[in-house]
Design a protein around this motif. Structure first.
Motif, PDB file in Angstrom:
ATOM      1  N   ASN A 365      13.324 -18.605  67.852  1.00  0.00           N
ATOM      2  CA  ASN A 365      12.131 -18.286  67.068  1.00  0.00           C
ATOM      3  C   ASN A 365      12.322 -17.141  66.087  1.00  0.00           C
ATOM      4  OD1 ASN A 365      10.157 -20.182  68.289  1.00  0.00           O
ATOM      5  ND2 ASN A 365      10.592 -19.007  70.151  1.00  0.00           N
ATOM      6  N   VAL A 366      13.573 -16.699  65.916  1.00  0.00           N
ATOM      7  CA  VAL A 366      13.845 -15.573  65.019  1.00  0.00           C
ATOM      8  C   VAL A 366      13.684 -16.000  63.565  1.00  0.00           C
ATOM      9  CG1 VAL A 366      15.614 -13.986  64.187  1.00  0.00           C
ATOM     10  CG2 VAL A 366      15.359 -14.397  66.638  1.00  0.00           C
ATOM     11  N   GLU A 367      12.899 -15.210  62.812  1.00  0.00           N
ATOM     12  CA  GLU A 367      12.618 -15.539  61.418  1.00  0.00           C
ATOM     13  C   GLU A 367      13.251 -14.565  60.428  1.00  0.00           C
ATOM     14  OE1 GLU A 367       8.415 -15.685  61.039  1.00  0.00           O
ATOM     15  OE2 GLU A 367       8.157 -17.355  62.442  1.00  0.00           O
ATOM     16  N   PHE A 386      27.525 -16.310  65.008  1.00  0.00           N
ATOM     17  CA  PHE A 386      26.752 -16.688  66.194  1.00  0.00           C
ATOM     18  C   PHE A 386      25.255 -16.736  65.880  1.00  0.00           C
ATOM     19  CE2 PHE A 386      24.627 -15.108  70.168  1.00  0.00           C
ATOM     20  CZ  PHE A 386      24.771 -16.293  70.885  1.00  0.00           C
ATOM     21  N   LEU A 387      24.801 -15.772  65.092  1.00  0.00           N
ATOM     22  CA  LEU A 387      23.391 -15.705  64.709  1.00  0.00           C
ATOM     23  C   LEU A 387      22.997 -16.881  63.816  1.00  0.00           C
ATOM     24  CD1 LEU A 387      20.617 -14.318  64.199  1.00  0.00           C
ATOM     25  CD2 LEU A 387      21.753 -13.000  62.387  1.00  0.00           C
ATOM     26  N   LEU A 388      23.750 -17.101  62.757  1.00  0.00           N
ATOM     27  CA  LEU A 388      23.398 -18.150  61.794  1.00  0.00           C
ATOM     28  C   LEU A 388      23.431 -19.544  62.413  1.00  0.00           C
ATOM     29  CD1 LEU A 388      25.263 -16.852  58.610  1.00  0.00           C
ATOM     30  CD2 LEU A 388      22.798 -16.893  59.013  1.00  0.00           C
ATOM     31  N   GLU A 389      24.341 -19.758  63.357  1.00  0.00           N
ATOM     32  CA  GLU A 389      24.447 -21.065  63.996  1.00  0.00           C
ATOM     33  C   GLU A 389      23.390 -21.284  65.072  1.00  0.00           C
ATOM     34  OE1 GLU A 389      28.410 -21.324  65.490  1.00  0.00           O
ATOM     35  OE2 GLU A 389      29.337 -21.249  63.495  1.00  0.00           O
ATOM     36  N   GLY A 390      22.712 -20.220  65.482  1.00  0.00           N
ATOM     37  CA  GLY A 390      21.749 -20.352  66.578  1.00  0.00           C
ATOM     38  C   GLY A 390      20.339 -19.936  66.225  1.00  0.00           C
ATOM     39  N   ALA A 391      20.005 -19.907  64.919  1.00  0.00           N
ATOM     40  CA  ALA A 391      18.664 -19.505  64.487  1.00  0.00           C
ATOM     41  C   ALA A 391      18.071 -20.598  63.601  1.00  0.00           C
ATOM     42  CB  ALA A 391      18.720 -18.177  63.736  1.00  0.00           C
ATOM     43  N   PRO A 392      17.448 -21.617  64.192  1.00  0.00           N
ATOM     44  CA  PRO A 392      16.983 -22.786  63.432  1.00  0.00           C
ATOM     45  C   PRO A 392      15.801 -22.522  62.503  1.00  0.00           C
ATOM     46  CG  PRO A 392      16.281 -22.937  65.725  1.00  0.00           C
ATOM     47  CD  PRO A 392      17.214 -21.774  65.639  1.00  0.00           C
ATOM     48  N   VAL A 393      15.043 -21.431  62.706  1.00  0.00           N
ATOM     49  CA  VAL A 393      13.888 -21.166  61.844  1.00  0.00           C
ATOM     50  C   VAL A 393      14.065 -19.873  61.037  1.00  0.00           C
ATOM     51  CG1 VAL A 393      12.293 -22.420  63.339  1.00  0.00           C
ATOM     52  CG2 VAL A 393      12.655 -19.964  63.698  1.00  0.00           C
ATOM     53  N   LEU A 394      15.290 -19.400  60.949  1.00  0.00           N
ATOM     54  CA  LEU A 394      15.562 -18.167  60.203  1.00  0.00           C
ATOM     55  C   LEU A 394      15.189 -18.344  58.736  1.00  0.00           C
ATOM     56  CD1 LEU A 394      16.877 -15.306  60.355  1.00  0.00           C
ATOM     57  CD2 LEU A 394      19.014 -16.398  59.626  1.00  0.00           C
ATOM     58  N   ARG A 395      14.440 -17.364  58.202  1.00  0.00           N
ATOM     59  CA  ARG A 395      14.032 -17.399  56.801  1.00  0.00           C
ATOM     60  C   ARG A 395      14.817 -16.407  55.955  1.00  0.00           C
ATOM     61  NH1 ARG A 395       9.693 -15.399  55.724  1.00  0.00           N
ATOM     62  NH2 ARG A 395       9.007 -14.479  57.691  1.00  0.00           N
ATOM     63  N   LYS A 396      14.996 -15.180  56.471  1.00  0.00           N
ATOM     64  CA  LYS A 396      15.695 -14.167  55.690  1.00  0.00           C
ATOM     65  C   LYS A 396      16.667 -13.373  56.551  1.00  0.00           C
ATOM     66  CE  LYS A 396      12.355 -13.356  51.979  1.00  0.00           C
ATOM     67  NZ  LYS A 396      11.540 -12.339  51.251  1.00  0.00           N
ATOM     68  N   LEU A 415      28.806 -19.256  55.033  1.00  0.00           N
ATOM     69  CA  LEU A 415      28.744 -19.512  56.474  1.00  0.00           C
ATOM     70  C   LEU A 415      27.714 -20.598  56.800  1.00  0.00           C
ATOM     71  CD1 LEU A 415      28.900 -15.863  57.898  1.00  0.00           C
ATOM     72  CD2 LEU A 415      30.705 -17.604  57.975  1.00  0.00           C
ATOM     73  N   ARG A 416      28.059 -21.407  57.791  1.00  0.00           N
ATOM     74  CA  ARG A 416      27.176 -22.497  58.198  1.00  0.00           C
ATOM     75  C   ARG A 416      25.905 -21.941  58.832  1.00  0.00           C
ATOM     76  NH1 ARG A 416      26.657 -26.012  62.675  1.00  0.00           N
ATOM     77  NH2 ARG A 416      28.201 -24.831  63.855  1.00  0.00           N
ATOM     78  N   ARG A 417      24.761 -22.575  58.521  1.00  0.00           N
ATOM     79  CA  ARG A 417      23.475 -22.094  59.007  1.00  0.00           C
ATOM     80  C   ARG A 417      22.705 -23.219  59.681  1.00  0.00           C
ATOM     81  NH1 ARG A 417      22.021 -19.449  53.081  1.00  0.00           N
ATOM     82  NH2 ARG A 417      24.167 -18.806  52.654  1.00  0.00           N
ATOM     83  N   ALA A 418      22.075 -22.880  60.800  1.00  0.00           N
ATOM     84  CA  ALA A 418      21.254 -23.869  61.498  1.00  0.00           C
ATOM     85  C   ALA A 418      19.940 -24.106  60.779  1.00  0.00           C
ATOM     86  CB  ALA A 418      20.994 -23.409  62.927  1.00  0.00           C
ATOM     87  N   SER A 419      19.510 -23.121  60.022  1.00  0.00           N
ATOM     88  CA  SER A 419      18.251 -23.225  59.276  1.00  0.00           C
ATOM     89  C   SER A 419      18.533 -23.543  57.819  1.00  0.00           C
ATOM     90  CB  SER A 419      17.462 -21.917  59.381  1.00  0.00           C
ATOM     91  OG  SER A 419      16.357 -21.927  58.513  1.00  0.00           O
ATOM     92  N   LYS A 420      17.942 -24.622  57.328  1.00  0.00           N
ATOM     93  CA  LYS A 420      18.136 -25.006  55.932  1.00  0.00           C
ATOM     94  C   LYS A 420      17.389 -24.061  54.995  1.00  0.00           C
ATOM     95  CE  LYS A 420      14.407 -28.460  56.218  1.00  0.00           C
ATOM     96  NZ  LYS A 420      13.446 -27.667  55.449  1.00  0.00           N
ATOM     97  N   ASP A 421      16.447 -23.293  55.520  1.00  0.00           N
ATOM     98  CA  ASP A 421      15.653 -22.373  54.699  1.00  0.00           C
ATOM     99  C   ASP A 421      16.190 -20.944  54.728  1.00  0.00           C
ATOM    100  OD1 ASP A 421      13.823 -24.430  54.056  1.00  0.00           O
ATOM    101  OD2 ASP A 421      12.753 -24.098  55.945  1.00  0.00           O
ATOM    102  N   ALA A 422      17.261 -20.714  55.468  1.00  0.00           N
ATOM    103  CA  ALA A 422      17.784 -19.356  55.625  1.00  0.00           C
ATOM    104  C   ALA A 422      18.323 -18.816  54.305  1.00  0.00           C
ATOM    105  CB  ALA A 422      18.868 -19.325  56.684  1.00  0.00           C
ATOM    106  N   GLU A 423      17.849 -17.634  53.944  1.00  0.00           N
ATOM    107  CA  GLU A 423      18.293 -16.963  52.720  1.00  0.00           C
ATOM    108  C   GLU A 423      19.036 -15.687  53.105  1.00  0.00           C
ATOM    109  OE1 GLU A 423      16.375 -15.043  48.609  1.00  0.00           O
ATOM    110  OE2 GLU A 423      15.084 -15.645  50.280  1.00  0.00           O
TER     111      GLU A 423
END
Length: 433
Positions: A365-367, A386-396, A415-423
């Motif tokens: 749930n980390v945003e 580890f963070l980017l691959e395991g944070a599906p709702v990360l925004r920023k 880096l690969r991100r689980a969240s497509k909206d991660a900036e």
């Protein structure tokens, strides 16, 4: 036939009526309390009704800056102290709020005046005291302070607490809900004893604490706790905290300060929390808790914990394990901030973050995440992946770097991100921590 009063007579009646003098007493008091204290006294010239109104003001604010003449500073100090003395001596009635501010002039010394003023206040049903005194004007808290048993809010600066004059818990501050201290020296367990005498204290905010004694603080009413400073022994039990902030500084005067350790019951303290929403550990608190790991039973979850802020060395196995355990037990975490440090460059490289099972999603749930002083070390890069691959709702994800190479920065953005909206925002300017 009477056609009523003439316009001339109506105007005269309005002029003759003293509207200012006929204001309700409570309103006159409110007006005076909004004025600088010298101007409030000056209202005695308005009318006979106002002549002595200032003498019954319920809220008093004495500021040294209001007495600056631009000439002799020592003479200004004397005028300020004399004015305050005379005002309190002539005052008649309850004083609900008393504020003193001498910070503008670090050389002013309240000396024995402060003890005399406090004695006067203790006889006037005081509910709020704010003493913003100079750090060069350190004083022992007067014994008369502890006779102000109707206090609800206290802010003291540059003072020393001893157990000598503390009241027993049965005669303490029953109504005090907020205690704020700055640049305070604590002798013995006077701080713990003071808290014990405040059964309804909800907020304790201490900045610039200095103590070499055992501090034991226990309270079931605490909601907000902030302690920053230099201390060697701290034992906390406050299970119903919603916000906790602990920051440990090292005493620069101590030889071998880097090896100084603080005895702090970190594991039991965190394990006892049930309603915590915000956790902040800054300074050297994680380094100085020797061989300390956070041990929690698996069912224990901080369901209300939404914000974490740590000053941490991600390459240190003990500190990394501590952070991991916090993340594991905070399923509703929304925001966290890490101030990254590297205290020991000789620590061997460890694959801690790479070894964690990627199927375990700790950041569900980390945003928003902030990483300060990012150097691109092996451990920091491992945590970032580890963070980017395991944070599906990360925004920023904000990264404040310390002069990273451009190629490293480009790789971070790939880096690969689980969240497509991660900036990912990479900034050079360091924000306040």
């Amino acid at each position: 036939m009477d056609h009523g009063s003439s316009p001339t007579k109506i105007c005269k009646s309005v002029v003759d009526e003293d509207i200012i003098s006929n204001l309700p007493e409570a309103l006159r008091d409110k007006i005076l309390c909004c004025l600088p204290i010298k101007e409030a006294v000056g209202t005695c010239l308005l009318s006979r009704t106002w002549r002595y109104t200032w003498g019954s003001m319920t809220e008093l604010m004495f500021r040294r800056a209001d007495f600056a003449s631009g000439n002799d500073s020592a003479d200004d100090d004397r005028r300020f102290l004399k004015f305050t003395d005379m005002f309190l001596f002539l005052h008649n009635g309850p004083i609900l709020k008393f504020c003193l501010n001498t910070v503008a002039n670090e050389m002013v010394s309240t000396g024995g005046h402060l003890y005399r003023w406090m004695l006067m206040l203790s006889r006037n049903k005081i509910k709020e005291i704010q003493l913003q005194t100079s750090i060069r004007d350190s004083y022992k808290v007067p014994s008369s302070f502890f006779s102000c048993d109707e206090l609800e809010y206290v802010y003291l600066r540059a003072c020393v607490f001893t157990s000598l004059h503390l009241p027993p818990p049965s005669k303490g501050f029953k109504q005090l809900h907020t205690l704020r201290l700055e640049y305070v020296t604590v002798e013995g367990n006077s701080l713990g004893d003071l808290v014990a005498s405040c059964p309804n204290l909800e907020k304790l905010n201490i900045r610039g604490l200095c103590s070499q004694s055992n501090i034991n603080i226990r309270s079931t009413k605490f909601k907000v706790l902030k302690i920053e400073g230099w201390f060697t022994h701290l034992n906390l039990h406050a299970p119903y905290l919603t916000s906790v902030w602990i920051g440990l500084e090292l005493n620069s005067d101590t030889v071998g300060a880097s090896t100084t350790r603080c005895n702090f019951n970190l594991s039991p303290f965190i394990a006892s929390l049930s309603d915590v929403e915000t956790i902040r550990f800054h300074g050297h608190i994680l380094e100085c808790v020797e061989r300390e790991f956070l041990i929690l039973k698996q069912p224990k979850l901080f369901n209300r914990l939404t914000e974490i802020s740590l000053e941490i060395n991600l390459g240190d196995l003990k500190e990394a394990n501590f952070a991991l355990c916090l993340f594991q037990h905070a399923p509703n975490l929304r925001f966290f901030k890490l101030k990254l440090i590297s205290r020991n460059s000789m620590v061997p490289r460890v694959h801690f973050w790479e070894s964690i099972d990627r199927d375990v999603c700790l950041f569900q749930n980390v945003e928003v995440v902030g990483l300060f002083d990012f150097t691109g070390s092996f451990a920091e890069l491992g945590f970032l992946k580890f963070l980017l691959e395991g944070a599906p709702v990360l925004r920023k994800l904000g990264i404040i770097d310390k002069g990273l190479d451009r190629n490293v920065l480009k790789n971070l953005l790939k880096l690969r991100r689980a969240s497509k909206d991660a900036e990912i925002l990479i900034l050079e300017a360091c924000f306040p921590h």
